[in-house]
Write a protein that holds these residues in place. Structure first.
Motif, mmCIF file in Angstrom:
data_model
loop_
_atom_site.group_PDB
_atom_site.id
_atom_site.type_symbol
_atom_site.label_atom_id
_atom_site.label_comp_id
_atom_site.label_asym_id
_atom_site.label_seq_id
_atom_site.Cartn_x
_atom_site.Cartn_y
_atom_site.Cartn_z
ATOM 1 N N ASP A 1 109.500 98.195 13.129
ATOM 2 C CA ASP A 1 108.805 97.235 12.264
ATOM 3 C C ASP A 1 109.350 95.817 12.370
ATOM 4 O O ASP A 1 109.051 94.969 11.536
ATOM 5 N N VAL A 2 110.177 95.550 13.370
ATOM 6 C CA VAL A 2 110.710 94.190 13.530
ATOM 7 C C VAL A 2 110.559 93.744 14.975
ATOM 8 O O VAL A 2 110.287 94.549 15.877
ATOM 9 N N SER A 3 110.791 92.452 15.190
ATOM 10 C CA SER A 3 110.714 91.886 16.533
ATOM 11 C C SER A 3 111.957 92.279 17.328
ATOM 12 O O SER A 3 112.980 92.672 16.749
ATOM 13 N N PRO A 4 111.912 92.155 18.662
ATOM 14 C CA PRO A 4 113.099 92.468 19.458
ATOM 15 C C PRO A 4 114.318 91.628 19.065
ATOM 16 O O PRO A 4 115.446 92.133 19.058
ATOM 17 N N ARG A 5 114.073 90.361 18.742
ATOM 18 C CA ARG A 5 115.209 89.511 18.303
ATOM 19 C C ARG A 5 115.870 90.090 17.064
ATOM 20 O O ARG A 5 117.110 90.160 16.959
ATOM 21 N N ASP A 6 115.038 90.491 16.096
ATOM 22 C CA ASP A 6 115.570 91.014 14.849
ATOM 23 C C ASP A 6 116.206 92.384 15.050
ATOM 24 O O ASP A 6 117.188 92.736 14.383
ATOM 25 N N ALA A 7 115.662 93.141 15.983
ATOM 26 C CA ALA A 7 116.273 94.448 16.289
ATOM 27 C C ALA A 7 117.687 94.254 16.831
ATOM 28 O O ALA A 7 118.628 94.993 16.455
ATOM 29 N N GLN A 8 117.868 93.271 17.721
ATOM 30 C CA GLN A 8 119.194 93.007 18.257
ATOM 31 C C GLN A 8 120.147 92.546 17.136
ATOM 32 O O GLN A 8 121.321 92.937 17.110
ATOM 33 N N ALA A 9 119.648 91.729 16.214
ATOM 34 C CA ALA A 9 120.473 91.277 15.083
ATOM 35 C C ALA A 9 120.925 92.447 14.240
ATOM 36 O O ALA A 9 122.086 92.516 13.793
ATOM 37 N N LEU A 10 120.027 93.427 14.037
ATOM 38 C CA LEU A 10 120.378 94.578 13.226
ATOM 39 C C LEU A 10 121.436 95.432 13.919
ATOM 40 O O LEU A 10 122.357 95.972 13.279
ATOM 41 N N ARG A 11 121.322 95.582 15.233
ATOM 42 C CA ARG A 11 122.325 96.350 15.981
ATOM 43 C C ARG A 11 123.712 95.706 15.865
ATOM 44 O O ARG A 11 124.722 96.395 15.665
ATOM 45 N N GLU A 12 123.733 94.373 16.029
ATOM 46 C CA GLU A 12 125.033 93.673 15.967
ATOM 47 C C GLU A 12 125.644 93.749 14.575
ATOM 48 O O GLU A 12 126.865 93.854 14.425
ATOM 49 N N ARG A 13 124.804 93.695 13.560
ATOM 50 C CA ARG A 13 125.332 93.823 12.197
ATOM 51 C C ARG A 13 125.919 95.211 11.984
ATOM 52 O O ARG A 13 126.993 95.378 11.392
ATOM 53 N N ALA A 14 125.229 96.208 12.495
ATOM 54 C CA ALA A 14 125.716 97.567 12.329
ATOM 55 C C ALA A 14 127.031 97.771 13.073
ATOM 56 O O ALA A 14 127.973 98.408 12.555
ATOM 57 N N ALA A 15 127.112 97.189 14.281
ATOM 58 C CA ALA A 15 128.346 97.305 15.065
ATOM 59 C C ALA A 15 129.516 96.619 14.388
ATOM 60 O O ALA A 15 130.673 97.033 14.521
ATOM 61 N N ALA A 16 129.207 95.532 13.652
ATOM 62 C CA ALA A 16 130.259 94.773 12.956
ATOM 63 C C ALA A 16 130.588 95.377 11.601
ATOM 64 O O ALA A 16 131.455 94.854 10.872
ATOM 65 N N GLY A 17 129.884 96.438 11.247
ATOM 66 C CA GLY A 17 130.143 97.084 9.962
ATOM 67 C C GLY A 17 129.570 96.336 8.786
ATOM 68 O O GLY A 17 130.050 96.501 7.656
ATOM 69 N N LEU A 18 128.556 95.517 9.024
ATOM 70 C CA LEU A 18 127.940 94.733 7.950
ATOM 71 C C LEU A 18 126.730 95.474 7.355
ATOM 72 O O LEU A 18 126.043 96.217 8.041
#
Length: 1010
Positions: A993-1010
């Motif tokens: 349900d999000v754009s590829p840019r936003d998908a990448q942002a979500l992955r990085e947040r998850a990796a950072a524990g945010l």
């Protein structure tokens, strides 16, 4: 197919956005919070920290013109002190050691008057109270108001040495004021003379020009005959011309006109001008009841004769012949009151005067040397001529200090010019009646005109000949203890060309004015004109509360005692006991010592005009390195209202030129007065007074400071409810911009910093604008142009940041991945913006910028006011980039203009629902747009750029030719996180349900524990 509606099952991603986070409140609450910042500054002694921090920097000294310690501060005080604080703070942040020592004027009539009022209310007689006791009550009164005003000034956010101010009544100050006066005496500049001065009957003292204001006043006017008594040539040898006119002028009268009938008993001459044409006129018909009679022969200026006869209700008259100046110069007249009470038997000569005109009156000027400066001047210039004609040149004292006639005005016992309440007495009417009884008045009337009034009592004053102490303006100054002319002292030699004029006080002052920088520049000519034309400086006042004129006069020779040992003893006693020492028993013997007998000397009891006190402050403040080591002499600047050209600027210039040879200041800045919102003078009677205390209570001091900084202080400043509200609105916009900055900077980390060379164009454009602003803001602060500072910064923050850069970069800052160079670049720019804006605004919004700075830097000892203006790299300037983005922004304006119509017509809600087509025919725009993400810049989900004129129905702006826009809806699905409508939404199976840019942002947040 468009899909802009949010799904009922759409996930809420708001917690995954980098939304602004800050405790900086939207509502400022300034009235409640500002005292907390004042307490913090006091606890950390921020003024001392500034001095320590700046101890090796160049000195900048704004010397405080002392307010008067006798009441709560008003809006004029707030304007003045705030401007001084803007100067002092901005120069500190520009890299100077800008110390500010506040001061107070503590002596003088207003305070003495208040104590007398208290006495009268208690039925107490001032004259029965020992003078030292009275002076101590005045001192206590002043001390009380110093404390009150100090707290009111501090509440405005004024930073200064409040615990160590200067007071003109402190013992060391009184001692130095006396020393300055004695320096003037030792160089031969001080003298006691008899001269007409402006005298307040109500206040029983002489007044300086600076203590005078002009107001409407209705005066009695009279036209008076002076019968011709004698005609002779000036050298005593009758000429044919004199003989010829003697016969024709027998029985004629010279006619004068005056607005001060009460001065007629003091008349001693009539002035005429050799530039005016005069004639002998005869009244051929007048009503029987007239004062002017048929057959009267009158000498008048030709230009004014008809007007005089009209005033006298003469129906017909004839001009008999010319009366040349050579004949007028030989005329003596009878006084029009001759014979009254056995007085006025003296001859009244005609004197040729430069001050006489034929603009009004009769062409002749009634000359009472005891009641007018022009009158006095021509009388003194004519002393030798008067003596040759057997006329006593002595000037009578016709009016005493209470406005009563003296014995020198016979026939008018008990008559009074002005009473204790400032009302007209009976003197005018008694003189008019006497003139009518003597048949020497031909007309009377009334005239409304501007007349001098005391600015304290608001009552009219009179010119009155009294013994006073003066400083010569035009007598060559001699070296102390000699009779030789002295060279200019010290810096005076550097500042003036000594050889061009004699070394006089006037010459020194005029040269110093030419060496001084004025803001605005017109102040230079104004002060110069005042100095060029002013008479000798009157120093004495006949009062009790002040620094005494510390001189002794030999009773036999009338010479001033000039002895350095005596002077030293006087100054030393003042250091120890204050000026009260002058009035204590045995003072004369103590000062004169064993070298002189006290009975041979008069100890002067007059006090110094308070303008000499304040004019001397440079000597005991700027030069006192022990007490105030961070000040310099001359001061960098004196700053006061424009009325101080005739006040403090004026007296300080004369005092310093008299004792040092040059001005006590390098520059002079003047401001206008505060008016109400309609441009009217504030007054209690109109109910339009705006009190600074009320503004602070309702809105806060920062609002008052922003109003001052936003105004053109070189003119009169308006202040009313609407103007305050406009200032409040402007403040809120600035505060919200700073709040947004703080909120986003909560996500900025040290390792986010991006070098300017690696940033996207939009960020480099913002850095370019910062570098431009740095130059503009610094230049404006250096020229004391605070209005320009406010304009530059508010336009930048409201238009270029809030409505442009922030608007574009919200998506990047909120939604981009942690690793995004664009996001990190934007955060770096926000950091630079915060550092620059908080510093540039700190001298103006002192409380708000401290609050803003501490929100990011709350550590102990941190303060925005301990900073310098940041050094902005010159390498950030990029004029080519700025020119390119001017074109891009022009295209953006066309797009936003087209979308505004779509929103208004409810065809779209948000601009992100749009994907307009942009048609560009001008190749300049094509080049500028190459490689740009115009959809991002215009805040749409997509944009198509086509290189042609576009259809006729396309939206266009007249000022952007060659660009047109056809609106269209974006295609695709709405990103549940960024709300952009894009075809690629859902292409990532992990985040459908999000754009590829936003998908990448979500992955990085998850990796950072945010």
């Amino acid at each position: 197919m468009n899909d802009t509606a949010a799904s009922a099952t759409e996930k809420d991603y708001s917690a995954t956005l980098f939304l602004p986070e800050t405790d900086f409140p939207m509502r400022a609450g300034l009235p409640q919070r500002e005292p907390d910042w004042l307490k913090r500054w006091e606890d950390m002694d921020i003024y001392a920290l500034q001095r320590e921090q700046a101890k090796d920097r160049p000195l900048f000294t704004l010397h405080d013109g002392p307010p008067y310690a006798n009441g709560n501060i008003h809006i004029g005080h707030a304007l003045n002190k705030t401007l001084k604080d803007l100067v002092s703070r901005s120069m500190q942040m520009l890299g100077f050691n800008s110390a500010y020592v506040p001061g107070w004027d503590c002596h003088g009539l207003p305070i003495e008057w208040k104590i007398e009022e208290q006495y009268r209310a208690r039925g107490k007689d001032k004259n029965e109270v020992p003078v030292v006791e009275f002076r101590q009550e005045c001192r206590a009164f002043a001390e009380q108001w110093v404390d009150v005003q100090r707290e009111e000034f501090k509440r405005l956010g004024i930073l200064g040495e409040w615990d160590n101010p200067y007071l003109t009544m402190s013992f060391d100050a009184e001692a130095q004021i006396a020393r300055e006066l004695m320096k003037v005496s030792m160089t031969g500049q001080l003298y006691r003379g008899s001269k007409p001065v402006m005298w307040s009957v109500v206040e029983r003292t002489a007044l300086a020009e600076a203590e005078i204001e002009y107001a409407d006043y209705e005066s009695d006017t009279i036209w008076v005959k002076f019968p011709v008594s004698r005609i002779q040539s000036v050298d005593g040898n009758d000429t044919d011309e004199i003989i010829a006119h003697r016969e024709h002028l027998t029985g004629a009268s010279v006619v004068i006109w005056t607005t001060t009938p009460w001065t007629i008993p003091a008349n001693r001459a009539i002035s005429f001008s050799n530039r005016i044409e005069y004639g002998l006129y005869e009244v051929t018909h007048a009503p029987a009841e007239n004062w002017a009679k048929t057959g009267d022969k009158l000498i008048l200026a030709d230009k004014l004769a008809a007007e005089v006869f009209a005033k006298a209700k003469v129906e017909n008259f004839v001009r008999l012949q010319d009366v040349p100046a050579s004949v007028l110069a030989g005329i003596s007249a009878h006084h029009p009151l001759r014979g009254l009470a056995g007085g006025y038997e003296f001859a009244v000569p005609l004197l040729d005067g430069e001050h006489v005109t034929d603009d009004a009156g009769t062409g002749f000027v009634h000359t009472a040397p005891g009641h007018g400066l022009d009158d006095f001047g021509i009388w003194m210039e004519s002393t030798r001529l008067l003596q040759e004609r057997g006329i006593d040149p002595a000037i009578p004292y016709c009016v005493d200090d209470g406005g009563f006639y003296t014995k020198d005005a016979p026939g008018f016992d008990g008559a009074r010019v002005i009473d204790d309440n400032g009302k007209k007495g009976d003197a005018n009417q008694r003189v008019i009646t006497a003139l009518a009884e003597h048949g020497n008045i031909i007309a009377r009337g009334r005239v409304k005109h501007q007349y001098p009034h005391s600015w304290r009592s608001k009552k009219p004053v009179i010119f009155r000949n009294t013994p006073q102490w003066f400083v010569y303006m035009d007598k060559p100054i001699v070296a102390a203890g000699t009779t030789s002319p002295s060279p200019l002292v010290g810096e005076g030699a550097r500042r003036a060309d000594e050889g061009s004029l004699p070394d006089t006080l006037r010459a020194r002052a005029l040269k110093s004015i030419d060496a001084t920088k004025f803001y605005p520049a017109a102040g230079q000519n104004r002060l110069r004109a005042m100095i060029a034309d002013r008479p000798d400086w009157v120093l004495s006042r006949q009062r009790a509360w002040g620094v005494p004129i510390t001189v002794f006069v030999n009773k036999q020779t009338n010479e001033i005692l000039r002895d350095e040992a005596v002077n030293h003893r006087i100054a030393q006693s003042f250091e120890e006991e204050g000026a009260d020492a002058w009035y204590k028993p045995g003072a004369a013997e103590r000062y004169l010592g064993s070298d002189y007998r006290s009975e041979d000397y008069e100890m002067v009891t007059d006090v110094l005009d308070v303008w000499f006190d304040s004019g001397s402050t440079h000597s005991f403040v700027l030069r006192n390195k022990q007490k105030w080591p961070h000040l310099k002499f001359p001061a960098s600047m004196y700053l006061e209202g424009s009325d101080q050209h005739r006040g403090w600027f004026h007296s300080s210039l004369l005092e310093s030129c008299a004792t040092n040879g040059y001005a006590p200041y390098d520059s002079v800045l003047t401001h206008g007065f505060t008016m109400d919102g309609e441009g009217r003078k504030m007054s209690k009677s109109l109910g339009n007074v705006v009190a600074p205390q009320e503004i602070i209570k309702q809105f806060g001091a920062d609002i008052l400071r922003l109003w001052v900084a936003s105004s053109d202080y070189s003119e009169d400043l308006r202040l009313g409810k609407e103007i305050i509200q406009t200032t409040v609105d402007s403040y809120r916009k600035l505060r919200n911009t700073l709040r947004w900055l703080l909120g986003n900077l909560a996500h900025f980390k040290a390792d986010d910093v991006v070098d300017a060379r690696d940033m996207p164009e939009l960020e480099r454009l913002m850095l370019h604008r910062l570098a431009q602003l740095d130059t503009g803001v610094r230049a404006a602060y250096k020229e004391y142009d605070y209005r320009k500072v406010v304009t530059l910064l508010t336009n930048f923050m409201n238009i270029e940041l809030s409505a442009f850069y922030f608007d574009i970069r919200k998506d990047t800052l909120y939604c981009d991945p942690i690793s995004s160079i664009k996001r990190r670049s934007a955060l770096t720019v926000l950091d630079h913006l915060f550092n620059a804006l908080t510093a540039w605004l700190a001298p103006i919004l002192v409380f708000t910028m401290e609050e803003c700075w501490l929100e990011r830097h709350p550590e102990e000892g941190s303060s925005v006011h301990l900073r310098l203006f940041p050094e902005i790299p010159e390498s950030w300037l990029d004029t080519d980039l700025a020119s390119k983005w001017q074109l891009i922004r022009a295209v953006r304006r066309v797009v936003t203009g087209a979308l505004e119509i779509e929103r208004r017509e409810k065809r779209i809600g948000s601009s992100l629902e749009a994907a307009p087509q942009v048609y560009v025919a001008d190749p300049r725009y094509i080049v500028a747009l190459e490689g740009q993400d115009l959809a991002e810049i215009a805040i749409t989900s997509a944009i198509q750029v086509k290189q042609n004129e576009g259809p006729s129905e396309a939206f266009r702006l007249e000022d952007v030719p060659g660009v047109s826009v056809v609106p269209a809806l974006a295609e695709g699905k709405r990103c549940a996180r960024s709300w952009k409508v894009l075809p690629e939404v859902g292409s990532d199976p992990e985040y459908p349900d999000v754009s590829p840019r936003d998908a990448q942002a979500l992955r990085e947040r998850a990796a950072a524990g945010l």
